[in-house]
Scaffold this active site. Structure first.
Site, PDB file in Angstrom:
ATOM      1  N   LYS A  54      76.132  14.547  64.169  1.00 24.13           N
ATOM      2  CA  LYS A  54      76.268  13.889  62.742  1.00 24.13           C
ATOM      3  C   LYS A  54      77.127  14.908  62.029  1.00 24.13           C
ATOM      4  O   LYS A  54      77.975  14.241  61.292  1.00 24.13           O
ATOM      5  CB  LYS A  54      74.721  13.579  62.301  1.00 24.13           C
ATOM      6  CG  LYS A  54      74.205  12.554  62.823  1.00 24.13           C
ATOM      7  CD  LYS A  54      72.489  12.382  62.529  1.00 24.13           C
ATOM      8  CE  LYS A  54      71.971  11.285  63.347  1.00 24.13           C
ATOM      9  NZ  LYS A  54      70.614  11.410  63.192  1.00 24.13           N
ATOM     10  N   GLN A  98      66.171  14.868  60.131  1.00 24.01           N
ATOM     11  CA  GLN A  98      65.970  14.498  61.441  1.00 24.01           C
ATOM     12  C   GLN A  98      64.646  14.331  61.928  1.00 24.01           C
ATOM     13  O   GLN A  98      63.712  15.104  61.834  1.00 24.01           O
ATOM     14  CB  GLN A  98      66.760  15.448  62.378  1.00 24.01           C
ATOM     15  CG  GLN A  98      66.884  15.074  63.649  1.00 24.01           C
ATOM     16  CD  GLN A  98      67.752  13.547  64.030  1.00 24.01           C
ATOM     17  OE1 GLN A  98      68.943  13.789  63.655  1.00 24.01           O
ATOM     18  NE2 GLN A  98      67.328  12.980  64.791  1.00 24.01           N
ATOM     19  N   ASP A 121      69.354   6.838  55.476  1.00 26.59           N
ATOM     20  CA  ASP A 121      68.647   6.456  56.712  1.00 26.59           C
ATOM     21  C   ASP A 121      67.687   5.180  56.618  1.00 26.59           C
ATOM     22  O   ASP A 121      67.233   4.355  57.643  1.00 26.59           O
ATOM     23  CB  ASP A 121      67.678   7.465  57.510  1.00 26.59           C
ATOM     24  CG  ASP A 121      68.158   8.217  58.567  1.00 26.59           C
ATOM     25  OD1 ASP A 121      69.041   7.491  59.448  1.00 26.59           O
ATOM     26  OD2 ASP A 121      67.561   9.197  59.087  1.00 26.59           O
TER      27      ASP A 121
END
Ligand code: NAD
Length: 297
Positions: A54, A98, A121
């Site tokens: 990422k 994450q 997200d």
């Protein structure tokens, strides 16, 4: 193989190129690059790989990447304090924590700490509620990537029968909401579903997000169905091979004989997730800077 291959890798690379161009225009107009912060707690090997990928993709798209790696034993309060700082930092447009987090942390509380305006997200209850009620907002990257592939292949999805296998907050539920918003007739199947095969048999669109290697077989499918395989499963190396085999939740060999189109694993949904993340971060940056995106990404 009868099915058309849906090339997520190529689609993702085109999307990343468009995001890169838009990111350059953004920097020129805003006087700063768009910024994405990624937080990793602990050293889960798969998460390390995702976070590294990422960060690299963010820099390649011409955006600023802020990577925060905290030890597994970090107290939850410290992570919450970091999220508060990132919420307040004007150089940070998107925040991604994450998952999974270490067991001593309350995942829901951590996600709730993220400013919904930086929730690239799409995991906060604000984002989930917006998606469920049809308001504009951030949509989780993997299901949004699946939708992009489906629309690219099928065009208007209205009226199609869709079966989503899996009901996680990250993939299954938002996928079902997205397909409903496109006027599909949506069935969500899960671990307690009875007679999954006959549900799948009815579907024009099958999205598999289960985490069980090669579960969906070709003879379950309606001939010509479009199959999106979200699963990423590692199998022990085949005879004579050194590396573990990566397979999806769909038995590709048999499904590609019956389906009209299918995503491979790897090279299907996987590459879309990061491309959509970059897209979401750039959308957030435009909102924060009060700028309009010239083209829809
Ligand atoms: P999860 O474990 O949170 O959810 C799995 C879902 O599958 C659950 O809702 C469960 O009810 C359902 N399920 C389990 N067994 C079943 C069965 N026998 N029949 C029907 N349904 C069953 O997983 P997740 O986070 O939604 O991820 C699903 C898969 O997608 C995993 O393989 C994961 O690695 C992969 N994934 C890929 C990406 C990507 O970028 N391509 C992103 C996220 C997840």
């Amino acid at each position: 193989m009868a099915a058309k291959l849906i090339d997520g890798k190529a689609f993702a690379s085109r999307l990343r190129a468009r995001v890169g161009e838009a990111a350059r225009r953004f920097e020129a107009a805003a006087g700063r690059p768009a910024g994405l912060a990624v937080v990793l707690v602990g050293a889960d090997p798969a998460s390390e790989v995702y976070v590294g990928a990422k960060g690299k993709a963010t820099r390649e798209a011409g955006m600023a990447s802020f990577e925060h790696r905290l030890p597994a034993e970090t107290p939850e309060g410290e992570l919450l304090a970091l999220i508060e700082r990132l919420n307040a930092d004007p150089a940070v447009d998107g925040i991604l924590v994450q998952l999974p987090l270490p067991k001593h942390m309350d995942e829901a509380a951590v996600i709730a700490a993220i400013d919904p305006g930086k929730d690239v997200d799409g995991f906060t209850t604000e984002s989930a509620g917006r998606l469920a009620t049809g308001l504009a907002g951030f949509v989780p990257c993997t299901p949004l990537g699946c939708l992009m592939l489906l629309k690219d292949h099928l065009g208007d999805l209205s009226g199609f029968d869709a079966v989503v296998i899996g009901r996680s907050n990250i993939v299954g539920k938002p996928m079902a909401q997205l397909l409903l918003a496109e006027s599909c007739t949506v069935t969500v199947a899960h671990s307690r579903t009875r007679d999954l095969q006959s549900l799948v048999r009815r579907a024009d669109i099958v999205v598999a997000a289960v985490g069980r290697a090669e579960m969906v077989k070709g003879d379950w499918l309606k001939p010509g169905a479009t199959v999106i395989d979200v699963g990423i499963n590692r199998l022990p190396p085949a005879d004579g091979e050194a590396k573990a085999r990566l397979v999806g939740d769909v038995d590709f060999a048999s499904a590609s004989e019956a389906a009209g189109a299918i995503t491979p694993v790897p090279g299907g949904v996987g590459p879309m997730t990061i491309a959509v993340l970059l897209r979401n971060a750039l959308v957030a940056a435009h909102i924060h800077a009060g700028l309009r995106l010239e083209e829809e990404l």
